[in-house]
Design a protein around this motif. Structure first.
Motif, PDB file in Angstrom:
ATOM      1  N   SER A  76       0.841  -1.199   0.000  1.00 16.80           N
ATOM      2  CA  SER A  76       0.000   0.000   0.000  1.00 16.80           C
ATOM      3  C   SER A  76       0.871   1.242   0.000  1.00 16.80           C
ATOM      4  O   SER A  76       2.064   1.178   0.318  1.00 16.80           O
ATOM      5  CB  SER A  76      -0.937   0.026   1.215  1.00 16.80           C
ATOM      6  N   LYS A  77       0.273   2.374  -0.331  1.00 15.10           N
ATOM      7  CA  LYS A  77       1.014   3.631  -0.364  1.00 15.10           C
ATOM      8  C   LYS A  77       1.304   4.158   1.032  1.00 15.10           C
ATOM      9  O   LYS A  77       1.959   5.190   1.184  1.00 15.10           O
ATOM     10  CB  LYS A  77       0.238   4.674  -1.163  1.00 15.10           C
ATOM     11  N   GLU A  78       0.838   3.435   2.065  1.00 17.08           N
ATOM     12  CA  GLU A  78       1.098   3.818   3.445  1.00 17.08           C
ATOM     13  C   GLU A  78       1.971   2.802   4.181  1.00 17.08           C
ATOM     14  O   GLU A  78       1.872   2.637   5.387  1.00 17.08           O
ATOM     15  CB  GLU A  78      -0.220   4.021   4.188  1.00 17.08           C
ATOM     16  N   GLY A  79       2.837   2.137   3.437  1.00 16.36           N
ATOM     17  CA  GLY A  79       3.857   1.292   4.046  1.00 16.36           C
ATOM     18  C   GLY A  79       3.363  -0.009   4.633  1.00 16.36           C
ATOM     19  O   GLY A  79       4.020  -0.583   5.509  1.00 16.36           O
ATOM     20  N   LEU A  80       2.223  -0.522   4.152  1.00 17.45           N
ATOM     21  CA  LEU A  80       1.703  -1.795   4.640  1.00 17.45           C
ATOM     22  C   LEU A  80       2.576  -2.928   4.117  1.00 17.45           C
ATOM     23  O   LEU A  80       2.904  -2.970   2.928  1.00 17.45           O
ATOM     24  CB  LEU A  80       0.264  -1.964   4.171  1.00 17.45           C
ATOM     25  N   VAL A  81       2.940  -3.838   4.994  1.00 18.99           N
ATOM     26  CA  VAL A  81       3.880  -4.914   4.676  1.00 18.99           C
ATOM     27  C   VAL A  81       3.190  -6.259   4.827  1.00 18.99           C
ATOM     28  O   VAL A  81       2.521  -6.520   5.826  1.00 18.99           O
ATOM     29  CB  VAL A  81       5.104  -4.868   5.608  1.00 18.99           C
ATOM     30  N   LEU A  82       3.377  -7.128   3.832  1.00 21.64           N
ATOM     31  CA  LEU A  82       2.837  -8.488   3.862  1.00 21.64           C
ATOM     32  C   LEU A  82       3.995  -9.474   3.871  1.00 21.64           C
ATOM     33  O   LEU A  82       4.914  -9.378   3.066  1.00 21.64           O
ATOM     34  CB  LEU A  82       1.950  -8.724   2.636  1.00 21.64           C
ATOM     35  N   THR A  83       3.947 -10.419   4.802  1.00 26.12           N
ATOM     36  CA  THR A  83       4.960 -11.477   4.858  1.00 26.12           C
ATOM     37  C   THR A  83       4.296 -12.744   5.369  1.00 26.12           C
ATOM     38  O   THR A  83       3.059 -12.819   5.456  1.00 26.12           O
ATOM     39  CB  THR A  83       6.159 -11.054   5.735  1.00 26.12           C
TER      40      THR A  83
END
Length: 718
Positions: A76-83
């Motif tokens: 996302s453009k707000e720094g959301l991180v998926l791992t």
């Protein structure tokens, strides 16, 4: 100049190449080796510069190394991180308590203010650029140097290169060897250390199948978690602060909801940890017969002794949950490696290659440089086989017994603290006390006693082919081989490391004599000193082996006897490409094609109250009602996991699986046990990557958990 280089790269990408598309972990500076034309035929719609660019944002800007051991992606453009779930496991366990067990029950932040920051620092690492420094570094060495002299000269030059490119500490710079030290490249990174938990599914979803299904297809696991990167108001890295703001990334991945089908293009970018595709036959044989069996047995011993305490209460389960999960993962991996390498006769295949190389190496024109290479390699393995078995028993003792490893952890911190002057002690005191608090938070004395005693008993019984640690030989003689339980009980009761209060008292009144004579500290140091020691014979053989292995790789490339075109993985950003690809039909999978699994299949595995196969009641209800919303596949089912034939390994956990447009279609989390030899030799028929379908991820967040606010941050396309 950079733009010119990138234009050349794009041109070279059009050159033909014979390497199969599904094999290879390629780093991005040499993206031309990927054969752009073949990738386009398979479905790639991106240019080279859209994948890797120095001057403009590109895919590489959305891929991060997560906490040093996994991969993650910005969504996302707000720094959301998926791992992966298992990549965020430590942080989630730390943020859990018996009263608020988010590891067990899951958690989704209703807004940014509700996101959780773990005390133990998390970080994400962005890749900025890389460059070739092979000529510069290799100009500092010559064939007459010993390996120690060579390493010193290289280390000196590496320090200069890293300093030159750090821009005064703004960047982290790592120079890494490739092709066993025949080439060197530097990598520039930027680290962000304010990383907060946004959401994680319940453990019954994130670890569904547990150890039973680990590395096994068909899988039905929601192996994902979500975090957010924060920065200061200017977008720069900053220590945790309530005043920090969500990072505005250079690039983030759009999410595609169309699903996948057989032969669809699939590309993975990530940080694979380690492969050994160039490993000699003797090394494979050593692992299969000596090292890995000891690893498996030692890991199982530690796991069994953790488990009996974890089952006693939720609080104790949280103490050892992370260590147990990590140990179990590698325990099954190493057994799978033994089975696969043995089944496919990998050592024999390598031996045939080395025989061809040896014949080439002993031709008159090659003999001076390469003639002794195979002899020196084989000599090293022959005299270190028993040591490798011995060392793996000790390694598992250190990994599973916090008390046995105390000399390298809390004990070492106290030693540095004690030796410091009064001014330095004052500055260090808070950190030392924090380390002590963390140590005792992560241990339980009765469990530590049993783990250490069991590991010492195993070590004495099974590591006899190599000399045992002197203190253990002495103690085993004194107790007449009756085991170490009583000894460990006594040692740990006497040690300051048996309680936090004792350590705190020591910090107030440190004494070098008291520390040096602490019985647990003495035992731990003796074990580790013995573990790291080596005879003059082994030291010389290792020196000769290191040089010989480097020459073997150089010679295999020069003679073209070796068919590997890429360097081994070493935790640097790589790209692998392939396609969605099924395995032969399997009655255990209800899917129409054996390249995906469904929620219906997951429900069929459900066992109420079972540690590995339980499911939330709401999942069962929604599956019964086919309540899949916009995330259902066109066949009406909800797809859970899917298969690709990408070439990955440990460290790729959490890597994005991308379609030809660079859109996110899944999250890589595992390999299949049939191809567990993949770190050593790539199996074109069997090797698969197991991925979480991104639609299942979004269904869990939005439909199951009601956290639509998180999904709304993402850019969804179909």
């Amino acid at each position: 100049m950079k733009k010119i280089i990138l234009s050349l790269i794009a041109g070279i990408l059009l050159m033909p190449m014979s390497m199969k598309a599904d094999e290879g972990m390629w780093f991005l500076m040499f993206i031309e080796r990927l054969n752009h034309r073949d990738m386009q035929k398979m479905g790639l719609q991106l240019t080279a510069e859209e994948i890797y660019s120095i001057n403009h944002h590109s895919l590489k800007d959305a891929i991060v190394q997560f906490n040093g051991g996994c991969t993650a992606e910005i969504v996302s453009k707000e720094g959301l991180v998926l791992t992966n779930h298992h990549c965020g496991y430590d942080a989630v366990a730390e943020l859990s308590s018996a009263n608020d067990n988010i590891l067990k029950n899951g958690f989704w932040a209703k807004d940014k203010a509700a996101e959780k920051h773990p005390e133990t620092s998390l970080f994400v690492r962005f890749f900025v650029r890389m460059d070739d420094v092979s000529k510069r570094i290799l100009s500092k060495v010559n064939p007459s140097m010993t390996e120690a002299e060579r390493e010193k000269a290289i280390a000196t030059e590496i320090a200069l290169i890293e300093k030159e490119n750090s821009e005064g500490g703004k960047y982290t710079v790592n120079v890494r060897p490739f092709f066993q030290g025949n080439e060197y490249y530097y990598f520039v990174y930027q680290d962000y250390r304010d990383v907060r938990l946004v959401g994680v599914p319940s453990e019954s979803i994130g670890k569904f199948g547990g150890d039973t299904d680990n590395w096994v297809w068909p899988r039905h696991t929601g192996d994902f978690s979500m975090f957010r990167v924060y920065a200061d108001k200017d977008g720069n890295p900053a220590a945790y602060s309530p005043n920090n703001v969500p990072l505005k990334p250079k690039h983030y991945l759009p999410v595609n909801l169309s699903g996948v089908k057989e032969n669809d293009f699939a590309m993975i970018l990530g940080y694979p940890g380690r492969t050994n595709r160039w490993m000699p036959a003797g090394g494979i044989e050593q692992n299969v017969k000596f090292a890995y069996p000891a690893w498996v047995e030692g890991a199982k011993t530690g796991m069994d002794n953790m488990k009996k305490y974890m089952e006693q209460s939720e609080a104790l389960n949280l103490v050892y949950a992370s260590k147990y999960a990590s140990t179990a993962n590698y325990w099954k991996n190493r057994q799978g490696m033994i089975d696969a390498l043995s089944k496919f006769g990998t050592a024999k295949t390598k031996a045939v290659q080395e025989a061809k190389f040896n014949a080439w190496a002993n031709k008159a024109e090659n003999k001076a440089k390469y003639g002794n290479v195979v002899t020196n390699i084989n000599k090293f393995y022959s005299i270190t086989n028993e040591k490798s078995r011995h060392d793996n028993y000790l390694q598992q003792l250190f990994r599973t017994s916090a008390s046995g490893n105390i000399g390298r952890t809390l004990g070492r911190s106290l030693d540095v603290y004690t030796k410091a002057d009064a001014t330095k002690r004052a500055a260090m005191k808070a950190d030392v006390l924090d380390a002590a608090e963390q140590f005792f938070k992560d241990t339980y004395l009765p469990a530590e006693k049993d783990i250490l005693a069991a590991q010492l008993d195993l070590y004495v019984a099974k590591a006899k082919g190599y000399p045992l640690a002197p203190s253990i030989v002495k103690l085993n003689g004194e107790n007449k081989g009756q085991g170490f339980k009583n000894y460990v009980d006594a040692v740990m009761n006497m040690s300051m490391f048996s309680s936090l209060d004792r350590v705190k008292a020591f910090v107030e009144y440190p004494s070098q004599g008291m520390l040096d004579n602490d019985p647990l500290y003495v035992l731990s140091n003796d074990l580790f000193n013995h573990f790291t020691s080596k005879s003059d014979e082994i030291a010389k053989a290792q020196n000769d082996y290191t040089a010989a292995f480097r020459l073997l790789v150089e010679g295999l490339r020069e003679s073209k006897i070796g068919d590997i075109k890429y360097p081994d993985a070493n935790s640097t950003l790589r790209l692998t490409y392939g396609k969605v690809r099924s395995l032969p039909a399997d009655k255990k999978n209800d899917a129409k094609i054996n390249n995906y699994t469904t929620l219906d299949g997951q429900v069929k595995k459900y066992k109420k109250g079972d540690e590995e196969f339980d499911l939330p009641v709401k999942v069962l209800e929604m599956a019964k009602n086919k309540d899949y919303g916009r995330f259902a596949d066109k066949d009406g089912s909800l797809h859970v996991n899917f298969l690709t034939d990408n070439d990955i390994t440990g460290g790729n956990s959490g890597s994005p699986v991308l379609n030809g447009k660079g859109e996110l279609i899944g999250v890589a989390f595992d390999g299949n046990i049939e191809a567990m030899a993949g770190d050593v030799i790539f199996d074109k028929k069997l090797q698969r990557t197991i991925n979480v379908d991104i639609r299942y991820v979004l269904w869990i967040i939005e439909n199951l958990s009601g956290a639509k606010n998180i999904v709304d941050e993402m850019t969804l396309v179909k």
